[in-house]
Design an enzyme around this catalytic site. Structure first.
Site, PDB file in Angstrom:
ATOM      1  N   HIS A 138       0.839  -1.208   0.000  1.00  0.00           N
ATOM      2  CA  HIS A 138       0.000   0.000   0.000  1.00  0.00           C
ATOM      3  C   HIS A 138       0.874   1.257   0.000  1.00  0.00           C
ATOM      4  O   HIS A 138       0.636   2.193  -0.773  1.00  0.00           O
ATOM      5  CB  HIS A 138      -0.908  -0.006   1.230  1.00  0.00           C
ATOM      6  CG  HIS A 138      -1.693   1.255   1.433  1.00  0.00           C
ATOM      7  ND1 HIS A 138      -2.990   1.404   0.989  1.00  0.00           N
ATOM      8  CD2 HIS A 138      -1.359   2.433   2.040  1.00  0.00           C
ATOM      9  CE1 HIS A 138      -3.424   2.615   1.302  1.00  0.00           C
ATOM     10  NE2 HIS A 138      -2.448   3.258   1.945  1.00  0.00           N
ATOM     11  N   GLU A 139       1.890   1.287   0.855  1.00  0.00           N
ATOM     12  CA  GLU A 139       2.771   2.453   0.911  1.00  0.00           C
ATOM     13  C   GLU A 139       3.585   2.588  -0.375  1.00  0.00           C
ATOM     14  O   GLU A 139       3.875   3.704  -0.817  1.00  0.00           O
ATOM     15  CB  GLU A 139       3.694   2.373   2.131  1.00  0.00           C
ATOM     16  CG  GLU A 139       2.978   2.325   3.464  1.00  0.00           C
ATOM     17  CD  GLU A 139       1.982   3.456   3.649  1.00  0.00           C
ATOM     18  OE1 GLU A 139       2.253   4.572   3.161  1.00  0.00           O
ATOM     19  OE2 GLU A 139       0.924   3.235   4.271  1.00  0.00           O
ATOM     20  N   HIS A 174       1.599   4.562  -2.755  1.00  0.00           N
ATOM     21  CA  HIS A 174       1.771   6.010  -2.613  1.00  0.00           C
ATOM     22  C   HIS A 174       3.062   6.468  -3.296  1.00  0.00           C
ATOM     23  O   HIS A 174       3.114   7.535  -3.912  1.00  0.00           O
ATOM     24  CB  HIS A 174       1.825   6.384  -1.128  1.00  0.00           C
ATOM     25  CG  HIS A 174       0.493   6.302  -0.432  1.00  0.00           C
ATOM     26  ND1 HIS A 174      -0.624   6.971  -0.888  1.00  0.00           N
ATOM     27  CD2 HIS A 174       0.097   5.639   0.694  1.00  0.00           C
ATOM     28  CE1 HIS A 174      -1.647   6.730  -0.075  1.00  0.00           C
ATOM     29  NE2 HIS A 174      -1.230   5.917   0.881  1.00  0.00           N
ATOM     30  N   GLU A 191      -5.888   7.113  -0.986  1.00  0.00           N
ATOM     31  CA  GLU A 191      -5.885   5.873  -0.195  1.00  0.00           C
ATOM     32  C   GLU A 191      -6.542   4.726  -0.967  1.00  0.00           C
ATOM     33  O   GLU A 191      -6.049   3.595  -0.953  1.00  0.00           O
ATOM     34  CB  GLU A 191      -6.595   6.098   1.134  1.00  0.00           C
ATOM     35  CG  GLU A 191      -5.888   7.057   2.070  1.00  0.00           C
ATOM     36  CD  GLU A 191      -4.466   6.654   2.378  1.00  0.00           C
ATOM     37  OE1 GLU A 191      -4.217   5.437   2.526  1.00  0.00           O
ATOM     38  OE2 GLU A 191      -3.599   7.534   2.459  1.00  0.00           O
ATOM     39  N   ASP A 234      -4.701   1.279  -2.067  1.00  0.00           N
ATOM     40  CA  ASP A 234      -5.275  -0.037  -1.751  1.00  0.00           C
ATOM     41  C   ASP A 234      -5.353  -0.908  -3.006  1.00  0.00           C
ATOM     42  O   ASP A 234      -5.022  -2.106  -2.974  1.00  0.00           O
ATOM     43  CB  ASP A 234      -6.681   0.120  -1.161  1.00  0.00           C
ATOM     44  CG  ASP A 234      -6.668   0.487   0.315  1.00  0.00           C
ATOM     45  OD1 ASP A 234      -5.583   0.433   0.931  1.00  0.00           O
ATOM     46  OD2 ASP A 234      -7.737   0.823   0.856  1.00  0.00           O
TER      47      ASP A 234
END
Length: 418
Positions: A278-279, A282, A351, A355
């Site tokens: 997930h990070e 980003h 977000e 995901d």
């Protein structure tokens, strides 16, 4: 006639801003006190008892945070528009006081007033409430040390920023807001660059991940994603809280993924993998850069609006009065509050995208859903929040919304995994 139109525009702008803020306050308080029935789908993933406890845990901080905002606004409005407030300014800032000394006094005194007003709320919400619900692992002394560190940093930034602001409005009578926007944008870049390596270490320790399985996992995920991940760090969050989290921060050489030690110690390897992926989402989507660009654009809009709202305190041919600082604080308080839905909508979209990237990268729907369930359970996240509260104040989607989005994405891409 021109002056009359200008005065009317300023007055109507203040009325509109205060009125919009009041509407949001009332809707928020109503939604916090009367959130409505639980969504039926909640019990598919969570126990009814957890959902009830989560509502109890979240309601009080919501009401208190809105009460704090109301008191701050009332204080600033009183200082600016009441006869008592005007008397206080005249008494403390008289004609014999050197101009820059008066400006410093205005900045510092208002900072102290607002800090004193906010302190009981900060202590109750971030320490006492966390303590009685079993989330805080800090001693009261440790909390106060962190508080004074944070307050000291805030004071330095406020004082420097305030003096630069007064210099701008006096030096660039008409174009101050354009120069201000440029300096604000520069400050944002410096903050994004230096915060991870200068400020964050004042509150926590950061060390490279040592777990061999996690290190191997990070390398494999980075190779799959086509990313060069320089730093994945573990933060000693357990010295402050039982909660688990992770985040992506920094720019250029200071970019890093930070994982709470609670997450590594208490969650399965599959869940840790989902978090790191997930990070990386980003990182891959350049969300920090996009957030920075949006913040710069928002700064431009805010500075432009300030030229209207602050006009009564911006005489063209004389030094700007120290009361201008109180007017600026009120304008910023109301503008940032009213723009919450826009800021949080952008954040929630980021977000959701992260995901989706995580699911595509790992292909493990089961771990992704279990992660959302465990994070919500251990943090007592509101499992069925009011739609208005989500729209207005949620920077991350609610747990159930994220689970449903993951299920939908898996169905569309056939990446449900084992």
């Amino acid at each position: 006639m021109t002056n009359l139109k200008s005065t009317r525009l300023v007055r109507n702008s203040w009325y509109l801003l205060i009125g919009l803020s009041l509407i949001f306050v009332l809707l928020y308080l109503y939604s916090a006190l009367f959130p409505g029935p639980m969504q039926p789908a909640v019990t598919k993933f969570f126990s009814q008892n957890t959902a009830i406890q989560a509502r109890l845990y979240n309601t009080t901080p919501r009401i208190l945070s809105m009460t704090e905002f109301i008191l701050q606004a009332v204080l600033l409005i009183g200082l600016l528009f009441s006869s008592l407030g005007q008397t206080l300014f005249r008494r403390f800032v008289n004609s014999n006081t050197p101009y820059w000394q008066a400006c410093v006094f205005s900045i510092l005194s208002l900072w102290c007033l607002l800090k004193i007003l906010a302190l009981p709320f900060s202590f109750f919400i971030s320490f006492y409430w966390q303590k009685i619900w079993g989330f805080s692992t800090q001693s009261q002394a440790a909390w106060w040390i962190d508080y004074f560190k944070s307050a000291g940093i805030d004071l330095i930034i406020t004082l420097l920023g305030g003096l630069i602001f007064f210099w701008l409005v006096n030096r660039f009578s008409r174009s101050w807001w354009i120069v201000g926007t440029a300096l604000f944008s520069l400050f944002l870049v410096i903050q994004y660059l230096l915060w991870p390596i200068v400020i964050s270490p004042l509150f926590n320790r950061f060390e490279p991940v040592q777990d061999a399985a996690v290190v191997t996992m990070v390398k494999d995920l980075a190779q799959q994603a086509g990313l060069e991940i320089s730093d994945v760090l573990v933060m000693d969050a357990s010295s402050q809280t039982t909660l688990a989290n992770a985040y992506f921060t920094g720019l250029g050489s200071t970019k890093r993924i930070v994982i709470y030690d609670n997450l590594l110690n208490n969650y399965s390897l599959g869940e840790v993998k989902a978090v790191i992926a997930h990070e990386m989402g980003h990182w891959r989507h350049s969300d920090v850069v996009h957030g920075l660009i949006w913040a710069m654009f928002g700064g431009f809009v805010v500075f432009a609006l300030l030229t209207i709202l602050l006009k009564p305190w911006l005489p063209e041919h004389s030094k700007k009065p120290p009361q201008l600082w109180a007017a600026l604080q009120l304008a910023l308080l109301l503008l940032l509050f009213s723009s919450n839905p826009i800021q949080n909508s952008l954040s929630r979209d980021m977000e959701y995208n992260a995901d989706r990237f995580s699911l595509e990268l790992t292909g493990d729907l089961k771990a992704a859903i279990q992660l959302q369930k465990d994070l919500a359970d251990t943090s007592l996240a509101d499992l069925s929040p009011s739609p208005f509260i989500v729209w207005f104040s949620y920077s991350h989607p609610p747990a159930l919304a994220r689970i449903n989005a993951l299920l939908k994405e898996a169905q569309q891409t056939n990446t449900a995994g084992d």
